[in-house]
Write a protein that holds these residues in place. Structure first.
Motif, PDB file in Angstrom:
ATOM      1  N   ILE A 194      24.260 -26.402   1.693  1.00 37.86           N
ATOM      2  CA  ILE A 194      24.241 -26.722   0.264  1.00 37.86           C
ATOM      3  C   ILE A 194      22.822 -26.731  -0.305  1.00 37.86           C
ATOM      4  CG2 ILE A 194      24.765 -28.492  -1.476  1.00 37.86           C
ATOM      5  CD1 ILE A 194      27.118 -29.358   0.266  1.00 37.86           C
ATOM      6  N   THR A 195      21.906 -27.426   0.367  1.00 37.28           N
ATOM      7  CA  THR A 195      20.581 -27.687  -0.215  1.00 37.28           C
ATOM      8  C   THR A 195      19.465 -26.972   0.538  1.00 37.28           C
ATOM      9  OG1 THR A 195      21.328 -29.866  -0.962  1.00 37.28           O
ATOM     10  CG2 THR A 195      18.965 -29.490  -0.894  1.00 37.28           C
ATOM     11  N   SER A 196      18.617 -26.302  -0.218  1.00 41.48           N
ATOM     12  CA  SER A 196      17.412 -25.663   0.323  1.00 41.48           C
ATOM     13  C   SER A 196      16.192 -26.266  -0.353  1.00 41.48           C
ATOM     14  CB  SER A 196      17.425 -24.157   0.051  1.00 41.48           C
ATOM     15  OG  SER A 196      18.437 -23.513   0.776  1.00 41.48           O
ATOM     16  N   VAL A 197      15.133 -26.453   0.417  1.00 43.51           N
ATOM     17  CA  VAL A 197      13.848 -26.861  -0.137  1.00 43.51           C
ATOM     18  C   VAL A 197      12.910 -25.666  -0.061  1.00 43.51           C
ATOM     19  CG1 VAL A 197      11.864 -28.397   0.092  1.00 43.51           C
ATOM     20  CG2 VAL A 197      14.166 -29.267   0.547  1.00 43.51           C
ATOM     21  N   ARG A 198      12.272 -25.347  -1.170  1.00 41.20           N
ATOM     22  CA  ARG A 198      11.332 -24.230  -1.230  1.00 41.20           C
ATOM     23  C   ARG A 198       9.947 -24.768  -1.578  1.00 41.20           C
ATOM     24  NH1 ARG A 198      14.673 -19.554  -2.257  1.00 41.20           N
ATOM     25  NH2 ARG A 198      16.506 -19.866  -0.911  1.00 41.20           N
ATOM     26  N   ILE A 199       8.928 -24.333  -0.836  1.00 37.20           N
ATOM     27  CA  ILE A 199       7.563 -24.812  -1.054  1.00 37.20           C
ATOM     28  C   ILE A 199       6.744 -23.750  -1.777  1.00 37.20           C
ATOM     29  CG2 ILE A 199       5.456 -25.661   0.028  1.00 37.20           C
ATOM     30  CD1 ILE A 199       7.112 -26.625   2.374  1.00 37.20           C
ATOM     31  N   VAL A 200       6.080 -24.165  -2.857  1.00 36.43           N
ATOM     32  CA  VAL A 200       5.192 -23.274  -3.606  1.00 36.43           C
ATOM     33  C   VAL A 200       3.756 -23.664  -3.271  1.00 36.43           C
ATOM     34  CG1 VAL A 200       4.530 -22.407  -5.881  1.00 36.43           C
ATOM     35  CG2 VAL A 200       6.900 -23.123  -5.448  1.00 36.43           C
ATOM     36  N   THR A 201       2.920 -22.681  -2.991  1.00 37.64           N
ATOM     37  CA  THR A 201       1.539 -22.938  -2.606  1.00 37.64           C
ATOM     38  C   THR A 201       0.618 -21.896  -3.231  1.00 37.64           C
ATOM     39  OG1 THR A 201       0.087 -23.338  -0.704  1.00 37.64           O
ATOM     40  CG2 THR A 201       1.685 -21.540  -0.496  1.00 37.64           C
ATOM     41  N   THR A 202      -0.664 -22.066  -3.035  1.00 35.74           N
ATOM     42  CA  THR A 202      -1.663 -21.073  -3.439  1.00 35.74           C
ATOM     43  C   THR A 202      -2.626 -20.870  -2.274  1.00 35.74           C
ATOM     44  OG1 THR A 202      -3.026 -22.826  -4.435  1.00 35.74           O
ATOM     45  CG2 THR A 202      -1.557 -21.587  -5.920  1.00 35.74           C
ATOM     46  N   PRO A 203      -3.289 -19.708  -2.202  1.00 38.64           N
ATOM     47  CA  PRO A 203      -4.196 -19.433  -1.070  1.00 38.64           C
ATOM     48  C   PRO A 203      -5.551 -20.111  -1.229  1.00 38.64           C
ATOM     49  CG  PRO A 203      -4.048 -17.515  -2.492  1.00 38.64           C
ATOM     50  CD  PRO A 203      -3.107 -18.526  -3.055  1.00 38.64           C
ATOM     51  N   GLU A 204      -5.549 -21.438  -1.137  1.00 38.00           N
ATOM     52  CA  GLU A 204      -6.764 -22.245  -1.202  1.00 38.00           C
ATOM     53  C   GLU A 204      -6.748 -23.226  -0.047  1.00 38.00           C
ATOM     54  OE1 GLU A 204      -7.354 -23.875  -5.252  1.00 38.00           O
ATOM     55  OE2 GLU A 204      -5.601 -22.670  -5.760  1.00 38.00           O
ATOM     56  N   LYS A 205      -7.904 -23.562   0.495  1.00 36.26           N
ATOM     57  CA  LYS A 205      -7.974 -24.350   1.719  1.00 36.26           C
ATOM     58  C   LYS A 205      -7.215 -25.667   1.628  1.00 36.26           C
ATOM     59  CE  LYS A 205     -11.131 -26.255   5.156  1.00 36.26           C
ATOM     60  NZ  LYS A 205     -12.526 -26.406   5.600  1.00 36.26           N
ATOM     61  N   GLU A 252      -7.877 -14.560   3.802  1.00 39.55           N
ATOM     62  CA  GLU A 252      -7.894 -15.384   5.009  1.00 39.55           C
ATOM     63  C   GLU A 252      -6.808 -16.465   4.959  1.00 39.55           C
ATOM     64  OE1 GLU A 252     -11.778 -17.012   5.475  1.00 39.55           O
ATOM     65  OE2 GLU A 252     -12.774 -15.049   5.566  1.00 39.55           O
ATOM     66  N   TYR A 253      -6.673 -17.104   3.797  1.00 40.63           N
ATOM     67  CA  TYR A 253      -5.696 -18.189   3.689  1.00 40.63           C
ATOM     68  C   TYR A 253      -4.265 -17.657   3.671  1.00 40.63           C
ATOM     69  CZ  TYR A 253      -9.745 -21.101   2.684  1.00 40.63           C
ATOM     70  OH  TYR A 253     -10.944 -21.766   2.762  1.00 40.63           O
ATOM     71  N   ILE A 254      -4.065 -16.477   3.102  1.00 40.40           N
ATOM     72  CA  ILE A 254      -2.736 -15.860   3.131  1.00 40.40           C
ATOM     73  C   ILE A 254      -2.348 -15.531   4.569  1.00 40.40           C
ATOM     74  CG2 ILE A 254      -1.420 -13.799   2.487  1.00 40.40           C
ATOM     75  CD1 ILE A 254      -3.024 -13.802  -0.157  1.00 40.40           C
ATOM     76  N   LYS A 255      -3.308 -15.021   5.335  1.00 40.72           N
ATOM     77  CA  LYS A 255      -3.046 -14.742   6.752  1.00 40.72           C
ATOM     78  C   LYS A 255      -2.677 -16.022   7.486  1.00 40.72           C
ATOM     79  CE  LYS A 255      -5.211 -12.947  10.969  1.00 40.72           C
ATOM     80  NZ  LYS A 255      -6.460 -12.454  11.598  1.00 40.72           N
ATOM     81  N   CYS A 256      -3.395 -17.105   7.207  1.00 38.91           N
ATOM     82  CA  CYS A 256      -3.120 -18.397   7.834  1.00 38.91           C
ATOM     83  C   CYS A 256      -1.716 -18.880   7.483  1.00 38.91           C
ATOM     84  CB  CYS A 256      -4.161 -19.426   7.381  1.00 38.91           C
ATOM     85  SG  CYS A 256      -3.873 -21.093   7.999  1.00 38.91           S
ATOM     86  N   LEU A 257      -1.326 -18.751   6.231  1.00 39.54           N
ATOM     87  CA  LEU A 257       0.008 -19.175   5.795  1.00 39.54           C
ATOM     88  C   LEU A 257       1.096 -18.348   6.470  1.00 39.54           C
ATOM     89  CD1 LEU A 257      -0.691 -19.718   1.986  1.00 39.54           C
ATOM     90  CD2 LEU A 257       0.123 -21.477   3.568  1.00 39.54           C
ATOM     91  N   LYS A 258       0.873 -17.051   6.576  1.00 40.71           N
ATOM     92  CA  LYS A 258       1.875 -16.180   7.196  1.00 40.71           C
ATOM     93  C   LYS A 258       2.035 -16.483   8.682  1.00 40.71           C
ATOM     94  CE  LYS A 258       1.725 -12.280   3.973  1.00 40.71           C
ATOM     95  NZ  LYS A 258       1.452 -10.833   3.802  1.00 40.71           N
ATOM     96  N   GLU A 259       0.937 -16.849   9.325  1.00 36.71           N
ATOM     97  CA  GLU A 259       1.018 -17.207  10.751  1.00 36.71           C
ATOM     98  C   GLU A 259       1.714 -18.555  10.937  1.00 36.71           C
ATOM     99  OE1 GLU A 259      -3.023 -17.105  11.960  1.00 36.71           O
ATOM    100  OE2 GLU A 259      -3.069 -14.921  12.261  1.00 36.71           O
ATOM    101  N   SER A 260       1.406 -19.505  10.055  1.00 34.47           N
ATOM    102  CA  SER A 260       1.971 -20.849  10.174  1.00 34.47           C
ATOM    103  C   SER A 260       3.443 -20.899   9.781  1.00 34.47           C
ATOM    104  CB  SER A 260       1.181 -21.834   9.302  1.00 34.47           C
ATOM    105  OG  SER A 260      -0.176 -21.893   9.699  1.00 34.47           O
ATOM    106  N   PHE A 261       3.855 -20.017   8.885  1.00 34.26           N
ATOM    107  CA  PHE A 261       5.226 -20.054   8.372  1.00 34.26           C
ATOM    108  C   PHE A 261       5.965 -18.746   8.663  1.00 34.26           C
ATOM    109  CE2 PHE A 261       2.727 -23.013   5.883  1.00 34.26           C
ATOM    110  CZ  PHE A 261       3.531 -24.142   5.868  1.00 34.26           C
ATOM    111  N   ALA A 262       5.707 -18.200   9.839  1.00 34.88           N
ATOM    112  CA  ALA A 262       6.297 -16.906  10.197  1.00 34.88           C
ATOM    113  C   ALA A 262       7.815 -16.942  10.209  1.00 34.88           C
ATOM    114  CB  ALA A 262       5.767 -16.460  11.563  1.00 34.88           C
ATOM    115  N   ALA A 263       8.399 -18.119  10.447  1.00 33.46           N
ATOM    116  CA  ALA A 263       9.864 -18.220  10.522  1.00 33.46           C
ATOM    117  C   ALA A 263      10.528 -18.229   9.153  1.00 33.46           C
ATOM    118  CB  ALA A 263      10.260 -19.493  11.280  1.00 33.46           C
ATOM    119  N   LEU A 264       9.737 -18.416   8.097  1.00 39.05           N
ATOM    120  CA  LEU A 264      10.299 -18.524   6.740  1.00 39.05           C
ATOM    121  C   LEU A 264      10.191 -17.206   5.969  1.00 39.05           C
ATOM    122  CD1 LEU A 264       8.793 -21.907   5.459  1.00 39.05           C
ATOM    123  CD2 LEU A 264      11.000 -21.543   6.551  1.00 39.05           C
TER     124      LEU A 264
END
Length: 391
Positions: free
Chosen positions: A203-214, A261-273
């Motif tokens: 039923i419920t999904s949580v979606r996280i919005v972020t920006t590529p900043e440290k 760099e931060y986009i790469k970090c996010l993609k590595e950390s959240f590869a399952a999403l």
């Protein structure tokens, strides 16, 4: 099945615009959609250029928007209960403003969302939440309050009947009348229903919005960890305000490099999403036409409403030696985790948040024998007290 999508993230990352874009796409697909704001600093009216009242209002075909006023909801839907709480706390000072109870406004905002969901008017409810910390406090509050109510009101109406003649004189506390007690029971049941609704992965999904900043990236990682600690299903990450890679301005060269760099970090950390990349637009995203740019540029590529279960709910399982509890806490550091057991609960603390997980009756005679954090899962072992050989 009708669905709820909750959008959260650090303040100022553009989650309202992202939530609004999903609402427009949903309505465009012919789905009856409600876009709700639970942020006390509402801005949905500003985004769409309309003045909103106390109820849902239609702004486009299949799309209603609603900025929740928790005070209005409290006074109109739970008046007897609120009257009792005011009387009970009146001895501590002027309690006319229900804002004196931390989390109460957020609780009733969630209860209103639950009621709207159960009415089955809308196929999709999209929730624009307050910044991360407030959202997490809001989402975990039903479980926390339910835990306290279960401890405070175990004797129910019998206790009320026995204590009422003495309570005001001896303890200076106004005991609830029959109607208020009924409301307490109703709220307790609603809290239980609300917990299950928010944690039901179908039923419920949580979606996280972020920006590529440290700083935002680090908070996003913590947000994901805490959401999993409390059993919420996070199934989407939106990286907002990405600068063009071919921007012809040396002033932005270093900024583009840092974002990369931060986009790469996010993609590595959240590869399952599922990860969505949203460009930095050349004008403020206000008005339906501008919000539609996100729909066309980002959300048209695939089904953004597809449900993906990334982590499972906590679970108890029997083992050869006793039982094991598994809790998902991706990104957690074992040095930051504190764990202790009370008579009826196991308490897990990490960072500034802690969660009390009620133990099944079968485990009331068991003790924690050990715990390991592996691959983002905290595994807690239990053995019979007389078998416990913990060192």
């Amino acid at each position: 099945m009708n669905r709820i999508y909750i959008f959260t993230g650090k303040g100022g990352v553009g989650k309202s615009s992202v939530a609004a874009a999903h609402a427009m796409k949903s309505a465009g697909e012919g789905k009856k959609t409600l876009l709700i704001s639970t942020d006390m600093a509402h801005n949905l009216g500003d985004i769409f250029g309309v003045k909103l009242g106390k109820k849902e209002e239609n702004i486009l075909p299949n799309l209603d928007i609603y900025e929740i006023d928790p005070e209005y909801v409290m006074q109109n839907d739970f008046k007897e209960f609120m009257d009792y709480v005011k009387k009970m706390l009146s001895s501590t000072g002027d309690m006319d403003d229900m804002g004196m109870m931390p989390g109460m406004e957020e609780l009733f905002a969630l209860l209103k969302i639950s009621d709207l969901y159960k009415k089955e008017i809308y196929e999709r409810i999209i929730v624009d939440c307050a910044p991360t910390g407030e959202t997490l406090s809001m989402l975990k509050f039903p479980e926390l309050m339910s835990w306290y109510m279960e401890k405070l009101f175990p004797i129910g109406k019998v206790g009320v009947r026995l204590l009422s003649p003495f309570s005001k004189k001896l303890f200076h506390v106004e005991m609830p009348n029959k109607q208020a007690m009924n409301d307490i029971e109703k709220v307790f049941l609603k809290l239980t229903e609300l917990q299950e609704l928010l944690k039901d992965r179908e039923i419920t999904s949580v979606r996280i919005v972020t920006t590529p900043e440290k700083m935002v990236v680090e908070e996003t990682k913590r947000n994901y960890m805490y959401m999993n600690l409390y059993n919420f299903n996070v199934d989407g990450l939106y990286i907002n305000r990405i600068l063009p890679q071919d921007i012809d301005n040396r002033f932005f060269d270093r900024w583009v490099e840092l974002q990369r760099e931060y986009i790469k970090c996010l993609k590595e950390s959240f590869a399952a999403l599922p990860i969505y990349e949203i460009p930095w637009y050349d004008e403020e995203l206000k008005g339906a036409d501008n919000i539609r740019r996100i729909v066309e540029d980002v959300l048209s590529k695939g089904d953004c409403f597809e449900v993906k279960t990334v982590t499972e709910r906590e679970s108890f399982a029997q083992t050869e030696d006793g039982y094991r509890l598994e809790v998902n806490i991706p990104g957690a550091d074992k040095s930051d985790i504190d764990l202790y057991q009370s008579a009826t609960d196991i308490v897990i603390k990490t960072g500034n948040f802690k969660r009390s997980i009620p133990l099944p009756n079968v485990l009331r005679t068991y003790m924690v024998s050990g715990a390991k954090l592996e691959d983002g899962k905290l595994r807690i072992s239990f053995v019979k007290e007389d078998e416990d050989d913990v060192q």
